[in-house]
Motif scaffolding. Structure first.
Motif, PDB file in Angstrom:
ATOM      1  N   HIS A 167      40.881  33.840  79.807  1.00 22.25           N
ATOM      2  CA  HIS A 167      39.757  33.309  80.583  1.00 22.25           C
ATOM      3  C   HIS A 167      39.513  34.200  81.805  1.00 22.25           C
ATOM      4  O   HIS A 167      40.425  34.781  82.378  1.00 22.25           O
ATOM      5  CB  HIS A 167      40.000  31.856  80.999  1.00 22.25           C
ATOM      6  CG  HIS A 167      41.065  31.659  82.031  1.00 22.25           C
ATOM      7  ND1 HIS A 167      40.815  31.692  83.376  1.00 22.25           N
ATOM      8  CD2 HIS A 167      42.389  31.413  81.920  1.00 22.25           C
ATOM      9  CE1 HIS A 167      41.925  31.481  84.045  1.00 22.25           C
ATOM     10  NE2 HIS A 167      42.902  31.309  83.190  1.00 22.25           N
ATOM     11  N   GLY A 168      38.264  34.298  82.160  1.00 21.76           N
ATOM     12  CA  GLY A 168      37.851  35.247  83.192  1.00 21.76           C
ATOM     13  C   GLY A 168      37.130  36.433  82.595  1.00 21.76           C
ATOM     14  O   GLY A 168      36.381  37.133  83.283  1.00 21.76           O
ATOM     15  N   GLN A 169      37.363  36.672  81.290  1.00 24.69           N
ATOM     16  CA  GLN A 169      36.635  37.729  80.594  1.00 24.69           C
ATOM     17  C   GLN A 169      35.309  37.171  80.076  1.00 24.69           C
ATOM     18  O   GLN A 169      35.038  35.971  80.151  1.00 24.69           O
ATOM     19  CB  GLN A 169      37.481  38.260  79.433  1.00 24.69           C
ATOM     20  CG  GLN A 169      38.819  38.860  79.855  1.00 24.69           C
ATOM     21  CD  GLN A 169      39.593  39.431  78.676  1.00 24.69           C
ATOM     22  OE1 GLN A 169      39.021  39.933  77.721  1.00 24.69           O
ATOM     23  NE2 GLN A 169      40.916  39.341  78.752  1.00 24.69           N
ATOM     24  N   LEU A 170      34.479  38.042  79.533  1.00 27.86           N
ATOM     25  CA  LEU A 170      33.196  37.629  78.971  1.00 27.86           C
ATOM     26  C   LEU A 170      33.441  36.708  77.786  1.00 27.86           C
ATOM     27  O   LEU A 170      34.237  37.015  76.897  1.00 27.86           O
ATOM     28  CB  LEU A 170      32.396  38.855  78.524  1.00 27.86           C
ATOM     29  CG  LEU A 170      30.983  38.585  77.968  1.00 27.86           C
ATOM     30  CD1 LEU A 170      30.090  38.021  79.066  1.00 27.86           C
ATOM     31  CD2 LEU A 170      30.385  39.869  77.400  1.00 27.86           C
ATOM     32  N   SER A 171      32.788  35.563  77.764  1.00 24.78           N
ATOM     33  CA  SER A 171      33.000  34.580  76.699  1.00 24.78           C
ATOM     34  C   SER A 171      32.504  35.109  75.357  1.00 24.78           C
ATOM     35  O   SER A 171      31.447  35.738  75.264  1.00 24.78           O
ATOM     36  CB  SER A 171      32.284  33.272  77.040  1.00 24.78           C
ATOM     37  OG  SER A 171      32.509  32.310  76.028  1.00 24.78           O
ATOM     38  N   GLN A 172      33.302  34.851  74.314  1.00 24.40           N
ATOM     39  CA  GLN A 172      32.971  35.272  72.952  1.00 24.40           C
ATOM     40  C   GLN A 172      32.990  34.062  72.021  1.00 24.40           C
ATOM     41  O   GLN A 172      33.539  33.006  72.351  1.00 24.40           O
ATOM     42  CB  GLN A 172      33.988  36.312  72.455  1.00 24.40           C
ATOM     43  CG  GLN A 172      34.125  37.537  73.326  1.00 24.40           C
ATOM     44  CD  GLN A 172      32.923  38.458  73.219  1.00 24.40           C
ATOM     45  OE1 GLN A 172      32.221  38.473  72.208  1.00 24.40           O
ATOM     46  NE2 GLN A 172      32.671  39.233  74.269  1.00 24.40           N
ATOM     47  N   ASP A 173      32.404  34.219  70.838  1.00 23.97           N
ATOM     48  CA  ASP A 173      32.420  33.142  69.853  1.00 23.97           C
ATOM     49  C   ASP A 173      33.839  32.900  69.364  1.00 23.97           C
ATOM     50  O   ASP A 173      34.534  33.833  68.934  1.00 23.97           O
ATOM     51  CB  ASP A 173      31.525  33.500  68.662  1.00 23.97           C
ATOM     52  CG  ASP A 173      31.590  32.442  67.573  1.00 23.97           C
ATOM     53  OD1 ASP A 173      31.084  31.330  67.806  1.00 23.97           O
ATOM     54  OD2 ASP A 173      32.192  32.719  66.510  1.00 23.97           O
ATOM     55  N   GLY A 174      34.290  31.637  69.424  1.00 20.43           N
ATOM     56  CA  GLY A 174      35.662  31.307  69.073  1.00 20.43           C
ATOM     57  C   GLY A 174      35.991  31.537  67.614  1.00 20.43           C
ATOM     58  O   GLY A 174      37.039  32.107  67.284  1.00 20.43           O
ATOM     59  N   ASN A 175      35.115  31.109  66.713  1.00 18.39           N
ATOM     60  CA  ASN A 175      35.403  31.230  65.283  1.00 18.39           C
ATOM     61  C   ASN A 175      35.594  32.686  64.864  1.00 18.39           C
ATOM     62  O   ASN A 175      36.605  33.040  64.242  1.00 18.39           O
ATOM     63  CB  ASN A 175      34.286  30.579  64.458  1.00 18.39           C
ATOM     64  CG  ASN A 175      34.374  29.071  64.452  1.00 18.39           C
ATOM     65  OD1 ASN A 175      35.437  28.501  64.249  1.00 18.39           O
ATOM     66  ND2 ASN A 175      33.258  28.414  64.693  1.00 18.39           N
ATOM     67  N   SER A 176      34.636  33.536  65.201  1.00 18.90           N
ATOM     68  CA  SER A 176      34.725  34.932  64.769  1.00 18.90           C
ATOM     69  C   SER A 176      35.883  35.650  65.449  1.00 18.90           C
ATOM     70  O   SER A 176      36.559  36.481  64.830  1.00 18.90           O
ATOM     71  CB  SER A 176      33.403  35.662  65.053  1.00 18.90           C
ATOM     72  OG  SER A 176      33.092  35.628  66.439  1.00 18.90           O
ATOM     73  N   SER A 177      36.157  35.323  66.709  1.00 19.80           N
ATOM     74  CA  SER A 177      37.236  35.989  67.438  1.00 19.80           C
ATOM     75  C   SER A 177      38.598  35.648  66.853  1.00 19.80           C
ATOM     76  O   SER A 177      39.458  36.520  66.669  1.00 19.80           O
ATOM     77  CB  SER A 177      37.193  35.601  68.922  1.00 19.80           C
ATOM     78  OG  SER A 177      35.992  36.020  69.525  1.00 19.80           O
ATOM     79  N   VAL A 178      38.822  34.369  66.537  1.00 20.16           N
ATOM     80  CA  VAL A 178      40.110  33.953  65.986  1.00 20.16           C
ATOM     81  C   VAL A 178      40.305  34.514  64.585  1.00 20.16           C
ATOM     82  O   VAL A 178      41.377  35.036  64.247  1.00 20.16           O
ATOM     83  CB  VAL A 178      40.239  32.420  65.975  1.00 20.16           C
ATOM     84  CG1 VAL A 178      41.527  32.002  65.270  1.00 20.16           C
ATOM     85  CG2 VAL A 178      40.220  31.864  67.395  1.00 20.16           C
ATOM     86  N   VAL A 179      39.266  34.425  63.757  1.00 15.41           N
ATOM     87  CA  VAL A 179      39.368  34.959  62.397  1.00 15.41           C
ATOM     88  C   VAL A 179      39.651  36.457  62.426  1.00 15.41           C
ATOM     89  O   VAL A 179      40.455  36.974  61.640  1.00 15.41           O
ATOM     90  CB  VAL A 179      38.083  34.655  61.595  1.00 15.41           C
ATOM     91  CG1 VAL A 179      38.076  35.413  60.264  1.00 15.41           C
ATOM     92  CG2 VAL A 179      37.964  33.158  61.340  1.00 15.41           C
ATOM     93  N   GLN A 180      39.028  37.165  63.349  1.00 13.69           N
ATOM     94  CA  GLN A 180      39.263  38.606  63.471  1.00 13.69           C
ATOM     95  C   GLN A 180      40.722  38.896  63.805  1.00 13.69           C
ATOM     96  O   GLN A 180      41.337  39.810  63.227  1.00 13.69           O
ATOM     97  CB  GLN A 180      38.343  39.190  64.540  1.00 13.69           C
ATOM     98  CG  GLN A 180      38.442  40.700  64.683  1.00 13.69           C
ATOM     99  CD  GLN A 180      37.501  41.240  65.748  1.00 13.69           C
ATOM    100  OE1 GLN A 180      37.327  40.624  66.801  1.00 13.69           O
ATOM    101  NE2 GLN A 180      36.879  42.375  65.479  1.00 13.69           N
ATOM    102  N   VAL A 181      41.297  38.133  64.709  1.00 15.39           N
ATOM    103  CA  VAL A 181      42.700  38.347  65.059  1.00 15.39           C
ATOM    104  C   VAL A 181      43.616  37.974  63.895  1.00 15.39           C
ATOM    105  O   VAL A 181      44.585  38.684  63.599  1.00 15.39           O
ATOM    106  CB  VAL A 181      43.076  37.548  66.326  1.00 15.39           C
ATOM    107  CG1 VAL A 181      44.586  37.599  66.573  1.00 15.39           C
ATOM    108  CG2 VAL A 181      42.331  38.104  67.531  1.00 15.39           C
ATOM    109  N   LEU A 182      43.314  36.883  63.211  1.00 13.71           N
ATOM    110  CA  LEU A 182      44.109  36.513  62.037  1.00 13.71           C
ATOM    111  C   LEU A 182      44.095  37.630  60.999  1.00 13.71           C
ATOM    112  O   LEU A 182      45.132  37.983  60.431  1.00 13.71           O
ATOM    113  CB  LEU A 182      43.573  35.211  61.426  1.00 13.71           C
ATOM    114  CG  LEU A 182      43.942  33.904  62.127  1.00 13.71           C
ATOM    115  CD1 LEU A 182      43.143  32.748  61.535  1.00 13.71           C
ATOM    116  CD2 LEU A 182      45.430  33.620  62.009  1.00 13.71           C
TER     117      LEU A 182
END
Length: 471
Positions: free
Chosen positions: A387-402
């Motif tokens: 938090h404190g960084q530019l907000s991103q879409d949660g679904n795509s961000s989590v799937v990308q990390v997975l």
């Protein structure tokens, strides 16, 4: 963790005040002055599946700077329009506790002894930042993580995140971990000592710090209090907003059982300081920050010896049975269920999410020969999206990390993205785990013959062949 938001253009810094009209019935008066003027007066009407919240707002009046009253008309539930621009307002709010006790962790309410003020459902939605004065009866204390000026005004930077706890006989304790200072607030009588809870909070926060490698907040406020109305002793309900954790609980008579249940509740809820509150992610990715986090909290509870290895497997089996018991079990992917969490797919998010997280964790551990786990996914998310960084879409961000932890998409991935029933027997077989039915209940146990990689994997998650026998 689902918040409505006003557009940046509508945000106005305000001076506001809350005072008690009466405690029986519980009513407060809200008064305020905006920095600018508006004709649109909107109040939160739905939150966490709780409807008609704006019906609690009564006697709304708005004024010009010279104190002239301006007529107001209701456009629809929760939304009013004034005949001309105004910058001052006054109204009352009925704060009877919700009929469903579990809802009390999510909305404002008040009793003759204590209560929770959640500014998002008390103030007009146009107010996102405010200097707030709160006047309570003599002998009451206020507790919040919001900073307070010398003049007694609370400097609220984000009303969506702000919780104020008020009570006659609150007890406060201070604690700290390596990087987090925390305040523990409690109310009422419990079968365990307050100091035991302080110790548990410290132990749990340290575990989450170690697992994530991150510190989302330097200070946390943890409130543990009774429900506002008599409730089943085994029930609890909680919510974390920003760096404030509110956990409401029934009171079990036996100290050991009560403390054990509270510890398991705290393991889950305190992790929400990291996910989602420590992440700059948005959208309905509840499948991860609730479903996967339910699993991650169960792993933490096992590491802390709050659960045995078999109890850990039993928790997965219970989640599987509850998920399969739902009529719509095969009709929603996890992503789709998140969109309907507060309607008809809420338990799918938790129970299917927990089972799918278990499968992901096993797959990552086996693929990496035990060098990585689902915990590393959380570490990476907090590194990329603190938090404190530019907000991103949660679904795509989590799937990308997975995906970054997989050479190829695991079988578990289809349960995340697509519909279909989880075949637990087939899914667990490669990991040396077997599934059997005992009546209506599923039982997961370790296979009698394990391959070397399977044995190593299971040992990593708590299996001890000298202790854990099939029974």
């Amino acid at each position: 963790m689902l918040f409505s938001s006003a557009s940046a253009a509508d945000e106005k810094v305000a001076q506001t005040a809350i005072s008690i009209v009466s405690l029986s019935p519980p009513r407060i008066r809200v008064e305020g002055q905006l920095a600018g003027e508006t004709t649109n007066w909107k109040f939160l009407d739905e939150y966490a599946g709780i409807l008609s919240l704006s019906d609690r707002v009564e006697n709304l009046r708005v004024f010009t700077a010279d104190n002239s009253v301006i007529p107001v008309r209701r456009l629809k539930p929760g939304e009013f329009a004034s005949a001309s621009p105004a910058n001052r307002f006054s109204y009352e709010v009925n704060l009877n506790p919700p009929a469903a006790s579990v809802n009390a962790a999510h909305i404002s309410w008040l009793t003759a002894e204590y209560g929770a003020l959640m500014l998002d459902d008390l103030l007009p939605q146009v107010v996102r930042q405010t200097c707030l004065q709160v006047t309570m009866p003599q002998g009451w204390k206020l507790h919040t993580s919001e900073p307070q000026s010398a003049g007694g005004c609370f400097d609220i930077r984000n009303t969506e995140k702000a919780i104020i706890w008020a009570g006659r006989e609150t007890r406060a304790y201070q604690g700290r971990t390596r990087a987090i200072n925390f305040t523990f607030i409690t109310q009422g009588k419990w079968s365990f000592a307050d100091e035991e809870v302080v110790s548990s909070i410290s132990t749990i926060l340290k575990e989450h710090e170690n697992v994530t490698g991150a510190t989302p907040f330097k200070h946390a406020l943890v409130i543990v209090a009774p429900f506002p109305v008599p409730t089943d002793a085994h029930r609890w309900s909680a919510q974390t907003r920003g760096n404030t954790v509110l956990l409401l609980s029934g009171n079990m008579a036996a100290r050991t059982a009560a403390l054990s249940r509270l510890n398991l509740s705290l393991v889950h809820e305190l992790f929400h300081l990291w996910v989602p509150n420590g992440l700059a992610l948005s959208g309905n990715y509840d499948w991860f920050y609730e479903g996967f986090t339910t699993y991650q909290a169960t792993r933490a509870a096992t590491e802390l010896d709050f659960l045995t290895f078999q109890e850990y497997l039993d928790a997965i089996a219970r989640a599987y049975d509850r998920y399969r018991a739902q009529v719509q079990a095969a009709n929603h992917s996890l992503l789709a269920a998140s969109e309907q969490r507060w309607r008809d797919a809420g338990t799918l998010v938790y129970h299917r999410g927990m089972v799918v997280a278990f499968l992901y964790d096993l797959d990552i551990r086996l693929r990496t020969n035990g060098k990585r786990s689902l915990s590393d996914v959380y570490r990476e998310l907090l590194r990329r999206h603190a938090h404190g960084q530019l907000s991103q879409d949660g679904n795509s961000s989590v799937v990308q990390v997975l995906h970054s932890f997989m050479e190829n998409a695991p079988k578990a991935h289809r349960y995340l993205m697509s519909e279909g029933v989880i075949d637990l027997t087939t899914e667990l077989s490669p990991y040396g785990l077997e599934v059997e039915k005992r009546g209506a209940a599923t039982r997961i146990h370790v296979a009698s013959a394990l391959q070397g990689a399977q044995y190593k994997l299971l040992r990593k998650i708590g299996y001890n062949d000298q202790v854990n026998r099939r029974h």
